[in-house]
Design a protein around this motif. Structure first.
Motif, PDB file in Angstrom:
ATOM      1  N   ARG A 129      45.829  38.498  44.504  1.00  0.00           N
ATOM      2  CA  ARG A 129      45.500  38.235  45.901  1.00  0.00           C
ATOM      3  C   ARG A 129      44.767  39.439  46.516  1.00  0.00           C
ATOM      4  O   ARG A 129      43.729  39.294  47.162  1.00  0.00           O
ATOM      5  N   SER A 130      45.295  40.644  46.276  1.00  0.00           N
ATOM      6  CA  SER A 130      44.670  41.813  46.902  1.00  0.00           C
ATOM      7  C   SER A 130      43.298  42.106  46.282  1.00  0.00           C
ATOM      8  O   SER A 130      42.377  42.506  46.986  1.00  0.00           O
ATOM      9  N   LEU A 131      43.131  41.861  44.988  1.00  0.00           N
ATOM     10  CA  LEU A 131      41.814  42.091  44.367  1.00  0.00           C
ATOM     11  C   LEU A 131      40.786  41.068  44.856  1.00  0.00           C
ATOM     12  O   LEU A 131      39.632  41.404  45.114  1.00  0.00           O
ATOM     13  N   ILE A 132      41.224  39.815  45.018  1.00  0.00           N
ATOM     14  CA  ILE A 132      40.315  38.780  45.539  1.00  0.00           C
ATOM     15  C   ILE A 132      39.885  39.139  46.962  1.00  0.00           C
ATOM     16  O   ILE A 132      38.709  39.055  47.312  1.00  0.00           O
ATOM     17  N   LEU A 133      40.835  39.593  47.755  1.00  0.00           N
ATOM     18  CA  LEU A 133      40.522  39.950  49.147  1.00  0.00           C
ATOM     19  C   LEU A 133      39.624  41.185  49.224  1.00  0.00           C
ATOM     20  O   LEU A 133      38.947  41.397  50.222  1.00  0.00           O
ATOM     21  N   SER A 134      39.590  41.987  48.148  1.00  0.00           N
ATOM     22  CA  SER A 134      38.720  43.169  48.156  1.00  0.00           C
ATOM     23  C   SER A 134      37.294  42.826  47.708  1.00  0.00           C
ATOM     24  O   SER A 134      36.471  43.724  47.526  1.00  0.00           O
ATOM     25  N   ASP A 135      37.038  41.506  47.516  1.00  0.00           N
ATOM     26  CA  ASP A 135      35.686  41.027  47.190  1.00  0.00           C
ATOM     27  C   ASP A 135      35.192  41.446  45.809  1.00  0.00           C
ATOM     28  O   ASP A 135      33.987  41.562  45.588  1.00  0.00           O
ATOM     29  N   MET A 136      36.105  41.662  44.907  1.00  0.00           N
ATOM     30  CA  MET A 136      35.717  42.060  43.553  1.00  0.00           C
ATOM     31  C   MET A 136      35.205  40.836  42.780  1.00  0.00           C
ATOM     32  O   MET A 136      35.638  39.717  43.019  1.00  0.00           O
ATOM     33  N   GLU A 137      34.330  41.064  41.848  1.00  0.00           N
ATOM     34  CA  GLU A 137      33.760  40.000  41.016  1.00  0.00           C
ATOM     35  C   GLU A 137      34.847  39.515  40.027  1.00  0.00           C
ATOM     36  O   GLU A 137      35.673  40.312  39.567  1.00  0.00           O
ATOM     37  N   HIS A 138      34.820  38.201  39.677  1.00  0.00           N
ATOM     38  CA  HIS A 138      35.986  37.657  38.959  1.00  0.00           C
ATOM     39  C   HIS A 138      36.192  38.244  37.561  1.00  0.00           C
ATOM     40  O   HIS A 138      37.321  38.450  37.124  1.00  0.00           O
ATOM     41  N   ALA A 139      35.095  38.573  36.852  1.00  0.00           N
ATOM     42  CA  ALA A 139      35.265  39.158  35.516  1.00  0.00           C
ATOM     43  C   ALA A 139      35.910  40.547  35.622  1.00  0.00           C
ATOM     44  O   ALA A 139      36.731  40.937  34.781  1.00  0.00           O
ATOM     45  N   GLN A 140      35.542  41.267  36.679  1.00  0.00           N
ATOM     46  CA  GLN A 140      36.131  42.586  36.914  1.00  0.00           C
ATOM     47  C   GLN A 140      37.622  42.462  37.272  1.00  0.00           C
ATOM     48  O   GLN A 140      38.454  43.245  36.805  1.00  0.00           O
ATOM     49  N   ALA A 142      39.592  40.153  36.252  1.00  0.00           N
ATOM     50  CA  ALA A 142      40.309  39.845  35.005  1.00  0.00           C
ATOM     51  C   ALA A 142      40.603  41.124  34.228  1.00  0.00           C
ATOM     52  O   ALA A 142      41.700  41.294  33.673  1.00  0.00           O
ATOM     53  N   LYS A 143      39.649  42.054  34.194  1.00  0.00           N
ATOM     54  CA  LYS A 143      39.855  43.339  33.507  1.00  0.00           C
ATOM     55  C   LYS A 143      40.961  44.150  34.157  1.00  0.00           C
ATOM     56  O   LYS A 143      41.843  44.682  33.492  1.00  0.00           O
ATOM     57  N   GLU A 144      40.873  44.245  35.487  1.00  0.00           N
ATOM     58  CA  GLU A 144      41.879  45.021  36.237  1.00  0.00           C
ATOM     59  C   GLU A 144      43.276  44.449  36.007  1.00  0.00           C
ATOM     60  O   GLU A 144      44.259  45.177  35.889  1.00  0.00           O
ATOM     61  N   MET A 145      43.332  43.121  35.936  1.00  0.00           N
ATOM     62  CA  MET A 145      44.632  42.468  35.783  1.00  0.00           C
ATOM     63  C   MET A 145      45.254  42.751  34.424  1.00  0.00           C
ATOM     64  O   MET A 145      46.467  42.904  34.312  1.00  0.00           O
ATOM     65  N   ALA A 146      44.417  42.822  33.389  1.00  0.00           N
ATOM     66  CA  ALA A 146      44.944  43.110  32.047  1.00  0.00           C
ATOM     67  C   ALA A 146      45.637  44.478  32.051  1.00  0.00           C
ATOM     68  O   ALA A 146      46.714  44.647  31.467  1.00  0.00           O
ATOM     69  N   CYS A 149      49.007  44.276  34.258  1.00  0.00           N
ATOM     70  CA  CYS A 149      50.144  43.589  33.631  1.00  0.00           C
ATOM     71  C   CYS A 149      50.922  44.504  32.678  1.00  0.00           C
ATOM     72  O   CYS A 149      52.078  44.226  32.370  1.00  0.00           O
ATOM     73  N   LYS A 150      50.293  45.579  32.224  1.00  0.00           N
ATOM     74  CA  LYS A 150      51.019  46.534  31.379  1.00  0.00           C
ATOM     75  C   LYS A 150      51.991  47.374  32.197  1.00  0.00           C
ATOM     76  O   LYS A 150      52.875  48.023  31.647  1.00  0.00           O
ATOM     77  N   ARG A 151      51.787  47.383  33.515  1.00  0.00           N
ATOM     78  CA  ARG A 151      52.628  48.219  34.386  1.00  0.00           C
ATOM     79  C   ARG A 151      53.708  47.423  35.130  1.00  0.00           C
ATOM     80  O   ARG A 151      54.381  47.952  35.999  1.00  0.00           O
ATOM     81  N   THR A 152      53.824  46.131  34.817  1.00  0.00           N
ATOM     82  CA  THR A 152      54.861  45.351  35.494  1.00  0.00           C
ATOM     83  C   THR A 152      55.984  45.009  34.509  1.00  0.00           C
ATOM     84  O   THR A 152      55.747  44.877  33.312  1.00  0.00           O
ATOM     85  N   HIS A 153      57.189  44.898  35.039  1.00  0.00           N
ATOM     86  CA  HIS A 153      58.376  44.701  34.195  1.00  0.00           C
ATOM     87  C   HIS A 153      59.313  43.679  34.814  1.00  0.00           C
ATOM     88  O   HIS A 153      59.299  43.474  36.027  1.00  0.00           O
ATOM     89  N   LEU A 154      60.144  43.100  33.973  1.00  0.00           N
ATOM     90  CA  LEU A 154      61.202  42.213  34.470  1.00  0.00           C
ATOM     91  C   LEU A 154      62.532  42.595  33.838  1.00  0.00           C
ATOM     92  O   LEU A 154      62.656  42.648  32.619  1.00  0.00           O
ATOM     93  N   LEU A 155      63.497  42.884  34.698  1.00  0.00           N
ATOM     94  CA  LEU A 155      64.884  43.074  34.247  1.00  0.00           C
ATOM     95  C   LEU A 155      65.707  41.934  34.827  1.00  0.00           C
ATOM     96  O   LEU A 155      65.316  41.315  35.816  1.00  0.00           O
TER      97      LEU A 155
END
Ligand code: X90
Length: 276
Positions: A129-140, A142-146, A149-155
């Motif tokens: 949501r925040s990346l879309i609102l920052s007007d970033m291009e969609h391929a970019q 997708a890269k940022e998200m990859a 996702c390495k920095r998020t966790h579930l306990l």
């Protein structure tokens, strides 16, 4: 360019501010009853029906067609699924992407396998949501998200593993004895997106202390946190208080598990998503 975020209902989110969003429901099947995990689901009726029912129960992931309907007329879709390690939802979304992109060569669907569920999916969606609102291009994006996702966790702290074991999502030997005498299984979503048990604790107080230890081990330093619970707001609030005391802030929110997470994370369970 029209963007849209679509997730399955394991994210526990039914709406999202400022960016077009759709939740695609999984189904919880209790004998004759088919509970659709959408915004109209009556959670207490589902829990009552479940606790009164003695037969087989289960869940069903969305069909490719349901995903395609949810993609709608967006030019770029970001689709977040529950872990492919435990559900067919990701495979179904991938099939939907293929059909959708063949029909609309000028549109793109990015599928993110959360390798997790609930609060970790919600963190991923919030970042999108925040990346879309920052007007970033969609391929970019997708890269940022990859990388994100390495920095998020579930306990998690689970009060019973019965529904997970009965549906072949966890080894029945691990499930034995949980639920008796307030025993909780503390664990995490593994790198492969499966349930990895770490410890057992008696009672929520000890479970919370154990969760705090694991947060530290996983490198938590004050980033965003989302807590979800199944009928156990006191435990979620206490966990929030302990996070505040230990790390000096609580940057996030608490919400209730909806149908899918509430079926597997049985009453009294708590899930904890966070950034490292
Ligand atoms: O029918 C389906 O395709 C859905 C199957 C979902 C199975 C797992 C749901 C887990 C929900 C339980 C505790 C957290 C474990 C997380 C491990 C990644 C929540």
């Amino acid at each position: 360019m029209k963007y849209k975020i679509v997730s399955d209902s394991a994210s526990n989110l039914t709406s999202l501010a400022e960016v077009p969003f759709a939740s695609v429901p999984l189904h919880i099947i209790v004998g004759e009853h088919d509970f659709c995990d959408d915004e109209n689901l009556d959670l207490s009726l589902m829990q009552q029906t479940l606790s009164a029912y003695r037969g087989k129960t289960g869940t069903a992931c969305p069909s490719p067609n349901t995903w395609i309907e949810a993609f709608g007329d967006a030019d770029a879709v970001f689709c977040v699924t529950i872990t492919s390690g435990l559900s067919g939802s990701y495979a179904s979304a991938m099939a939907a992407k293929q059909i959708f992109e063949e029909e609309h060569p000028d549109r793109a669907v990015h599928i993110i396998d959360s390798l997790s569920t609930g609060p970790e999916m919600a963190l991923i969606i919030e970042k999108l949501r925040s990346l879309i609102l920052s007007d970033m291009e969609h391929a970019q994006i997708a890269k940022e998200m990859a990388a994100y996702c390495k920095r998020t966790h579930l306990l998690f702290s689970l009060a019973s593993l019965d529904n997970l074991a009965r549906n072949g999502r966890v080894n029945p030997l691990v499930a034995k004895g949980i639920g008796l005498l307030g025993i909780r299984v503390i664990g995490k979503a593994s790198d492969e997106g499966t349930l990895q048990p770490l410890n057992k604790r008696r009672g929520d107080k000890k479970a919370i202390e154990n969760l705090i230890e694991h947060m530290k081990e996983l490198g938590y330093k004050g980033g965003k946190v989302i807590i979800s619970h199944t009928g156990n707001l006191p435990c979620a609030e206490e966990l929030k208080t302990r996070i505040l005391a230990e790390f000096g802030k609580f940057n996030g929110f608490i919400h209730e598990n909806r149908g899918l997470c509430g079926y597997y994370a049985e009453p009294m369970s708590v899930l904890l998503g966070f950034e490292s």
